[in-house]
Write a protein that holds these residues in place. Structure first.
Motif, PDB file in Angstrom:
ATOM      1  N   ILE A 157       0.998  -1.176   0.109  1.00 43.82           N
ATOM      2  CA  ILE A 157       0.047  -0.116   0.080  1.00 43.82           C
ATOM      3  C   ILE A 157       0.892   1.117   0.156  1.00 43.82           C
ATOM      4  N   ASP A 158       0.607   2.255  -0.868  1.00 41.98           N
ATOM      5  CA  ASP A 158       1.199   3.429  -1.032  1.00 41.98           C
ATOM      6  C   ASP A 158       0.271   4.428  -0.295  1.00 41.98           C
ATOM      7  N   GLU A 159       0.842   5.381   0.584  1.00 43.23           N
ATOM      8  CA  GLU A 159      -0.061   6.171   1.528  1.00 43.23           C
ATOM      9  C   GLU A 159       0.308   7.610   1.297  1.00 43.23           C
ATOM     10  N   ILE A 160      -0.253   8.681   0.938  1.00 46.29           N
ATOM     11  CA  ILE A 160       0.091  10.037   0.819  1.00 46.29           C
ATOM     12  C   ILE A 160       0.110  10.580   2.365  1.00 46.29           C
ATOM     13  N   LEU A 161       1.111  10.778   2.911  1.00 48.86           N
ATOM     14  CA  LEU A 161       1.117  11.347   4.269  1.00 48.86           C
ATOM     15  C   LEU A 161       0.732  12.900   4.413  1.00 48.86           C
ATOM     16  N   GLY A 162       1.457  13.612   3.469  1.00 49.40           N
ATOM     17  CA  GLY A 162       1.247  15.093   3.655  1.00 49.40           C
ATOM     18  C   GLY A 162       2.749  15.520   3.351  1.00 49.40           C
ATOM     19  N   ASN A 163       2.785  16.766   3.128  1.00 45.95           N
ATOM     20  CA  ASN A 163       4.226  17.638   2.605  1.00 45.95           C
ATOM     21  C   ASN A 163       5.019  16.859   1.797  1.00 45.95           C
ATOM     22  N   ARG A 164       4.193  16.250   0.870  1.00 39.84           N
ATOM     23  CA  ARG A 164       4.852  15.663  -0.543  1.00 39.84           C
ATOM     24  C   ARG A 164       5.433  14.038  -0.117  1.00 39.84           C
ATOM     25  N   ILE A 165       5.241  13.584   1.107  1.00 38.18           N
ATOM     26  CA  ILE A 165       5.914  12.248   1.506  1.00 38.18           C
ATOM     27  C   ILE A 165       4.706  11.185   1.363  1.00 38.18           C
ATOM     28  N   ILE A 166       5.414  10.044   0.603  1.00 33.69           N
ATOM     29  CA  ILE A 166       4.721   8.965   0.457  1.00 33.69           C
ATOM     30  C   ILE A 166       5.216   7.758   1.343  1.00 33.69           C
ATOM     31  N   LYS A 167       4.328   7.130   1.987  1.00 33.76           N
ATOM     32  CA  LYS A 167       4.899   5.947   2.550  1.00 33.76           C
ATOM     33  C   LYS A 167       4.376   4.771   1.859  1.00 33.76           C
ATOM     34  N   ARG A 168       5.543   3.750   1.487  1.00 33.36           N
ATOM     35  CA  ARG A 168       5.176   2.605   0.785  1.00 33.36           C
ATOM     36  C   ARG A 168       5.311   1.416   1.792  1.00 33.36           C
ATOM     37  N   THR A 169       4.227   0.655   2.083  1.00 32.83           N
ATOM     38  CA  THR A 169       4.417  -0.343   2.880  1.00 32.83           C
ATOM     39  C   THR A 169       4.276  -1.691   1.978  1.00 32.83           C
ATOM     40  N   TYR A 170       5.355  -2.427   2.164  1.00 34.84           N
ATOM     41  CA  TYR A 170       5.213  -3.717   1.390  1.00 34.84           C
ATOM     42  C   TYR A 170       4.548  -4.759   2.106  1.00 34.84           C
ATOM     43  N   SER A 171       3.744  -5.530   1.674  1.00 30.17           N
ATOM     44  CA  SER A 171       3.113  -6.751   2.336  1.00 30.17           C
ATOM     45  C   SER A 171       3.936  -7.498   3.480  1.00 30.17           C
ATOM     46  N   THR A 172       5.243  -7.504   3.126  1.00 26.72           N
ATOM     47  CA  THR A 172       6.012  -8.147   4.176  1.00 26.72           C
ATOM     48  C   THR A 172       6.352  -7.110   5.341  1.00 26.72           C
ATOM     49  N   GLY A 173       5.878  -5.852   5.463  1.00 28.23           N
ATOM     50  CA  GLY A 173       6.253  -4.933   6.639  1.00 28.23           C
ATOM     51  C   GLY A 173       7.105  -4.122   6.448  1.00 28.23           C
ATOM     52  N   GLN A 174       8.103  -4.242   5.336  1.00 27.41           N
ATOM     53  CA  GLN A 174       9.051  -3.217   5.043  1.00 27.41           C
ATOM     54  C   GLN A 174       8.595  -1.656   4.647  1.00 27.41           C
ATOM     55  N   VAL A 175       9.059  -0.672   5.095  1.00 25.02           N
ATOM     56  CA  VAL A 175       8.486   0.718   4.964  1.00 25.02           C
ATOM     57  C   VAL A 175       9.571   1.514   3.998  1.00 25.02           C
ATOM     58  N   VAL A 176       9.112   1.962   3.033  1.00 25.34           N
ATOM     59  CA  VAL A 176      10.027   3.113   2.322  1.00 25.34           C
ATOM     60  C   VAL A 176       9.441   4.437   2.095  1.00 25.34           C
ATOM     61  N   TYR A 177      10.084   5.189   2.406  1.00 22.51           N
ATOM     62  CA  TYR A 177       9.463   6.404   2.100  1.00 22.51           C
ATOM     63  C   TYR A 177       9.928   7.226   0.759  1.00 22.51           C
ATOM     64  N   GLY A 178       9.032   8.008   0.222  1.00 23.04           N
ATOM     65  CA  GLY A 178       9.124   8.737  -0.765  1.00 23.04           C
ATOM     66  C   GLY A 178       8.964  10.116  -0.933  1.00 23.04           C
ATOM     67  N   ARG A 179       9.554  11.028  -1.748  1.00 24.84           N
ATOM     68  CA  ARG A 179       9.235  12.658  -1.769  1.00 24.84           C
ATOM     69  C   ARG A 179       8.731  12.819  -3.110  1.00 24.84           C
ATOM     70  N   ASP A 180       7.373  13.264  -3.429  1.00 21.33           N
ATOM     71  CA  ASP A 180       7.094  13.688  -4.543  1.00 21.33           C
ATOM     72  C   ASP A 180       7.781  14.914  -4.788  1.00 21.33           C
ATOM     73  N   GLN A 181       8.571  15.091  -6.100  1.00 18.38           N
ATOM     74  CA  GLN A 181       9.557  16.178  -6.427  1.00 18.38           C
ATOM     75  C   GLN A 181       8.778  17.130  -7.355  1.00 18.38           C
ATOM     76  N   GLY A 182       7.557  16.657  -7.704  1.00 23.81           N
ATOM     77  CA  GLY A 182       6.549  17.457  -8.883  1.00 23.81           C
ATOM     78  C   GLY A 182       7.186  16.866 -10.089  1.00 23.81           C
ATOM     79  N   TYR A 183       6.291  17.408 -11.139  1.00 20.50           N
ATOM     80  CA  TYR A 183       6.547  17.089 -12.492  1.00 20.50           C
ATOM     81  C   TYR A 183       6.522  15.537 -12.736  1.00 20.50           C
ATOM     82  N   GLY A 184       5.719  14.675 -12.047  1.00 16.27           N
ATOM     83  CA  GLY A 184       5.861  13.226 -12.121  1.00 16.27           C
ATOM     84  C   GLY A 184       7.205  12.484 -11.626  1.00 16.27           C
ATOM     85  N   ARG A 185       7.870  13.248 -10.789  1.00 17.35           N
ATOM     86  CA  ARG A 185       9.132  12.542 -10.367  1.00 17.35           C
ATOM     87  C   ARG A 185       8.713  12.214  -8.839  1.00 17.35           C
ATOM     88  N   THR A 186       9.332  10.970  -8.336  1.00 16.33           N
ATOM     89  CA  THR A 186       9.273  10.712  -6.906  1.00 16.33           C
ATOM     90  C   THR A 186      10.835  10.088  -6.520  1.00 16.33           C
TER      91      THR A 186
END
Length: 169
Positions: A50-79
């Motif tokens: 599941i990907d969750e938009i947290l706010g402040n352009r931060i995305i939380k990706r939680t894998y079904s295994t429980g591993q978490v990776v964060y992303g930051r929306d850079q704008g113009y389709g870039r993360t």
């Protein structure tokens, strides 16, 4: 020079309102909204999450295994992702903007990549959710519409000028 490994992708909206995402490295994802701020996904290598938009352009990706990776929306389709990947949505680079970015090189025009957090505490995550909800309520009460964040739409009919995607990375 960026230390991110760039992977381009395109999205295709399917008739059931889900999205089929094709990455340049051969990976494929099937994505479906699960509420306003969540997207469920599975890929062709057996991973899901599941990907969750947290706010402040931060995305939380939680894998079904429980591993978490964060992303930051850079704008113009870039993360930018905490695992060193920069995903670039080529679906949104249509029209004049796409031609300009392709000719000059997107990095030169779009600026430096702002790194995502490597980890957040549950309290920090909740604060980002609260801030995002507050901003959404404020923009709704102002009658101002979308402020460039997640609009809840899967459409890709803009040509990348909005500065933000709503595809959660």
């Amino acid at each position: 020079m960026s230390h991110y490994r760039e992977i381009q992708f395109t999205d295709e909206l399917l008739s059931d309102r889900s999205v089929h995402r094709r990455f340049a490295d051969g990976r494929e994802e099937w994505r479906r909204r699960a509420g306003d701020h969540h997207v469920q996904w599975q890929d062709n290598s057996g991973r899901s999450g599941i990907d969750e938009i947290l706010g402040n352009r931060i995305i939380k990706r939680t894998y079904s295994t429980g591993q978490v990776v964060y992303g930051r929306d850079q704008g113009y389709g870039r993360t930018a992702w905490g695992d060193g990947t920069l995903t670039v949505n080529r679906t949104t680079f249509g029209g004049r903007t796409g031609a300009i970015l392709a000719a000059v090189g997107a990095g030169a025009l779009l600026g430096a990549v702002v790194a995502p957090p490597l980890m957040l505490s549950p309290v920090e995550e909740e604060e980002l959710r609260r801030q995002a909800q507050q901003q959404q309520q404020q923009s709704s009460s102002d009658g101002g519409g979308d402020d460039g964040g997640d609009s809840g739409s899967w459409s890709d009919d803009n040509d990348g000028d909005s500065g933000s995607d709503d595809d959660f990375g």
